[in-house]
Design a protein around this motif. Structure first.
Motif, short mmCIF file in Angstrom:
data_model
loop_
_atom_site.label_atom_id
_atom_site.label_comp_id
_atom_site.label_asym_id
_atom_site.label_seq_id
_atom_site.Cartn_x
_atom_site.Cartn_y
_atom_site.Cartn_z
N ILE A 89 7.35 13.29 -1.69
CA ILE A 89 8.96 13.17 -1.32
C ILE A 89 9.32 12.26 -1.98
CG2 ILE A 89 10.24 12.74 0.71
CD1 ILE A 89 8.07 13.50 2.44
N ASN A 90 10.74 12.49 -2.38
CA ASN A 90 11.46 11.62 -3.29
C ASN A 90 12.32 10.91 -2.24
OD1 ASN A 90 13.23 10.06 -4.92
ND2 ASN A 90 14.03 11.69 -6.01
N THR A 91 12.20 10.09 -1.75
CA THR A 91 12.88 9.14 -0.78
C THR A 91 14.27 8.56 -1.39
OG1 THR A 91 11.78 6.77 -0.97
CG2 THR A 91 10.65 8.51 0.58
N THR A 92 14.64 8.45 -2.32
CA THR A 92 15.83 8.02 -3.03
C THR A 92 17.01 9.03 -3.42
OG1 THR A 92 15.33 8.35 -5.58
CG2 THR A 92 14.11 6.46 -4.29
N ALA A 93 18.21 8.21 -3.70
CA ALA A 93 19.16 9.36 -4.03
C ALA A 93 19.29 9.38 -5.86
CB ALA A 93 20.47 8.35 -3.72
N PHE A 96 0.84 -1.39 -0.10
CA PHE A 96 0.07 -0.06 0.09
C PHE A 96 0.92 1.32 0.05
CE2 PHE A 96 -2.73 -3.29 1.70
CZ PHE A 96 -3.54 -3.24 0.81
N TYR A 97 1.92 1.25 0.60
CA TYR A 97 2.96 2.40 0.76
C TYR A 97 3.43 2.53 -0.81
CZ TYR A 97 7.25 5.01 1.25
OH TYR A 97 8.17 5.87 1.14
N ASP A 98 3.85 1.43 -1.29
CA ASP A 98 4.25 1.64 -2.92
C ASP A 98 3.20 2.25 -3.95
OD1 ASP A 98 6.70 0.77 -2.26
OD2 ASP A 98 6.51 -1.22 -2.93
N HIS A 99 1.93 1.91 -3.60
CA HIS A 99 1.02 2.61 -4.25
C HIS A 99 0.10 3.78 -3.95
CE1 HIS A 99 1.65 -1.63 -5.80
NE2 HIS A 99 0.86 -1.15 -7.01
N ASN A 100 0.84 4.41 -2.79
CA ASN A 100 0.43 5.69 -2.37
C ASN A 100 -0.98 5.66 -1.69
OD1 ASN A 100 2.88 7.03 -2.47
ND2 ASN A 100 2.29 7.77 -4.55
N GLU A 140 7.02 9.09 -2.43
CA GLU A 140 6.01 9.17 -1.70
C GLU A 140 5.09 10.06 -1.63
OE1 GLU A 140 5.81 9.49 3.28
OE2 GLU A 140 7.07 8.03 2.54
N LEU A 141 3.77 9.74 -1.59
CA LEU A 141 2.62 11.02 -1.60
C LEU A 141 1.72 10.71 -0.43
CD1 LEU A 141 1.36 13.57 -2.55
CD2 LEU A 141 -0.26 11.90 -3.91
N THR A 142 1.97 11.43 0.41
CA THR A 142 1.20 11.40 1.98
C THR A 142 0.35 12.51 2.22
OG1 THR A 142 3.02 9.86 2.60
CG2 THR A 142 1.32 10.53 4.28
#
Length: 678
Positions: free
Chosen positions: A633-637, A435-439, A618-620
């Protein structure tokens, strides 16, 4: 919320400060430097008992007075700790019973921290005396915005004081020895008790095994509950002393995410605000950090304090990698996205000696405002000043709930079998991650929460199914809810007694099946599940073998064993709702396939499908009465792109620029906080 803390503005930005470890002539310079980083608060007095009470009954607040006065002069908000988390040497020497006894029966000596026996009358008496003096002196200081009791509660003690207190705890829980013997099924291995004094704490020289498991699971579960309650009683004692002098300032203690020792749902009821310490490792998935935040939010269904994080690196993990440029900022806003109303760190100044000297800080050993980390802290502080007070009134909303249950966590720990690879928290995270991966927003809830608030309730490895819960689940589904659970759930009651008549019988109306046994899969197993559309995924750990009633298969086992082609995943209609059963633990591909089907079958509102270009975005969302706040938020490098559907008049609060619908490019660790009107 009405607590004083949430009326404070701007947002608290600061962290642990230990000026007592430094010469006094350095303190003024510290605060001047921290002001340049837009720091506006400090957590103090966490481990100062030996300074405040150098010998029994003799109190010296002269140093703390100076620290508080200096913080007041610089207009810093203060999180005031009570200093009861580490014992002074004189106490351990004079009253040995304050020191814990470990699981091998060895009395610990003076040292370390978090080391007090919660049931030591001497510890309780001396802690009470210290807190009374502390609160008498500092209650009413307008700059104290929160009281911080002790620190990172946890651990177990097996001493004689605990043994006596455990027996009293048991007498309140059970009306008689006969009831206790029945609850624990104590006839096992001649464990029938005929006198309360025969009961001893279960540890590794009595009834627990070195590599996990317990002789009587009910006894070990009760001891774990008792120890959690004992530490909670210490917290409540200090809380009551503070409340007697200060009726309004919020009171907290810092939690540690998914740590096993304490039932945080029970603890949260006694706290004004939850706070916690977030320390992801270099390889911790962003989804796990998000789940931990959501769990802390779910404890009270309310915003929490991010009490600790490191601005650069830990020093106690196996591999203490530096945070990349921008990662500290990203993690701070990720916490806010999931419900944090403060951004705090450990520590403000890096220690020069001791076990925390290599733990990162805003002011590092370089002692400079020109360091990379100091500048990033300054940017975070400036960004927080741009956020409106209305954000602190916003909350999270979710269609999906995932149950986190400390009693199941404990019960699995005491079970001998079936597979050493079965890890409770990993299984909870596996469902959360889809569910996180699919926002799709997720609430982390307890078994006692109201299921009717959610379109779907997921119960991974809900091994302990206390009496009455089956009625709640069946009623929820019959009324139109969707309940998803998996292998090893609903196995034992609250006393660790296995339910008879077949596994899952209690919720057979919901699931439309029951099970008589499960197979155990070693790591070399090639067992798979095949979905009805012929797509496949790997099965792991265990395979439940089920008898179908009204349930319909969604997938079957593909194996060289006798249960080849038997149902592995099922769906059942009960009343207006549905029950789903997953008989094994799936790999990531399997969780993706399962999640897609659940979203479709349940009718969840989601149109987002991650792509290679958007992976890690991530869209929250948080909402107040008048505004919506989307944290993108872009949680990656790596640079990522994301197709965003903007609401009217949307703007990024961090840049002040309007945000329109379309493809947005986010640089590594970038964060947007997009405000729009409801």
């Amino acid at each position: 919320m009405d607590q004083k803390l949430w009326k404070e503005y701007p947002i608290l930005f600061g962290g642990d400060y230990n000026p007592e470890q430094w010469p006094e002539d350095s303190w003024e310079r510290d605060l001047t430097m921290l002001e340049r980083a837009n720091v506006n608060s400090a957590t103090i007095n966490v481990f100062s008992w030996a300074l405040l009470e150098p010998k029994e009954g003799t109190y010296d607040f002269s140093m703390l007075d100076k620290i508080v006065n200096l913080l007041n002069q610089h207009h810093f908000k203060i999180v005031m700790a009570t200093s009861t988390a580490a014992l002074p040497a004189w106490m351990a020497k004079k009253y040995p019973d304050v020191n814990r006894v470990d699981t091998h029966g060895i009395r610990q000596g003076f040292g370390k921290r978090h080391n007090a026996c919660p049931n030591s009358p001497n510890f309780q008496r001396l802690a009470r005396g210290l807190v009374e003096q502390l609160v008498k002196r500092y209650a009413g200081n307008p700059n104290i915005v929160c009281w911080h009791i002790s620190n990172e509660y946890g651990g177990q003690c097996y001493c004689d004081n605990c043994a006596r207190a455990f027996r009293e705890w048991l007498k309140k829980r059970y009306t008689s020895l006969a009831e206790l013997n029945d609850a624990w099924d104590a006839n096992m291995w001649s464990h029938t008790f005929n006198d309360w004094d025969e009961i001893v704490p279960p540890d590794q020289h009595t009834d627990e095994f070195e590599n996990g498991g317990a002789t009587l699971g009910g006894a070990s579960l009760d001891y774990r509950r008792f120890q959690s309650d004992s530490l909670l009683a210490n917290f409540k004692m200090e809380k009551d002393l503070i409340r007697a002098a200060d009726a309004t300032t919020p009171i907290t203690t810092n939690f540690m995410g998914t740590q096993k020792d304490l039932d945080y749902f029970k603890w949260a009821k006694e706290m004004d605000v939850v706070s916690w310490d977030n320390y992801p490792s270099f390889d911790t998935p962003a989804s796990f950090t998000a789940m931990s935040h959501d769990l802390m939010y779910g404890l009270k269904h309310a915003p929490f304090m991010l009490m600790e994080q490191t601005p650069s690196q830990q020093n106690w993990q196996p591999y203490n990698a530096l945070k990349d440029p921008g990662e500290f900022r990203m993690l701070s806003f990720q916490a806010m996205a999931h419900g944090a109303d403060t951004v705090q760190v450990f520590q403000l100044r890096q220690a020069r000696n001791g076990c925390e000297s290599l733990h990162g800080a805003i002011i590092s050993h370089a002692d400079s405002t020109e360091t990379r980390v100091f500048k990033e802290a300054g940017q975070i502080g400036a960004d927080l000043q741009k956020l409106p007070a209305d954000l602190l009134a916003s909350q999270k909303h979710a269609q999906v709930a995932i149950i986190f249950d400390w009693n199941s966590f404990w019960a699995l720990d005491f079970a001998l079998g079936p597979n050493v690879r079965l890890q409770y928290v990993e299984q909870v995270h596996a469902y959360y991650q889809y569910f996180y991966d699919h926002n799709v927003a997720v609430d982390m809830i307890s078994v006692d929460d109201d299921f009717n608030n959610y379109q779907a309730v997921i119960a991974p490895v809900l091994f302990m199914f206390k009496h009455g819960l089956a009625d709640k689940v069946n009623a929820y589904v019959h009324a139109g809810g969707n309940f998803i659970t998996n292998a090893m759930s609903t196995t034992v009651d609250e006393h660790d007694n296995v339910y008879q008549g077949g596994y899952f019988k209690q919720i057979e109306p919901t699931l439309g099946l029951w099970s008589e046994e499960w197979d155990v899969l070693p790591p070399v197993s090639t067992c798979q599940v095949e979905f009805n559309d012929q797509s496949t995924a790997k099965a792991n750990t265990v395979c439940s073998l089920v008898h179908l009633g009204s349930a319909q298969p969604l997938a079957s086992y593909e194996t060289d064993k006798f249960y080849d082609a038997t149902p592995a995943i099922t769906q059942n209609t009960y009343g207006k709702g549905h029950g789903f059963f997953v008989g094994t633990y799936l790999d990531q591909t399997g969780m993706q396939l399962l999640g897609d089907r659940l979203v479709d079958l349940i009718g969840l509102e989601t149109t987002y499908q991650p792509t290679a270009d958007s992976q890690g975005i991530e869209l929250t969302t948080r909402q107040s009465a008048s505004n919506r706040y989307d944290f993108l938020i872009n949680t990656t490098a790596d640079t990522r792109t994301y197709h965003y559907e903007a609401q009217p008049y949307a703007k990024d609060l961090l840049t002040g620029k309007a945000v329109n619908s379309g493809l947005l490019t986010l640089k590594p660790y970038a964060a947007l906080i997009i405000q729009s009107n409801l």
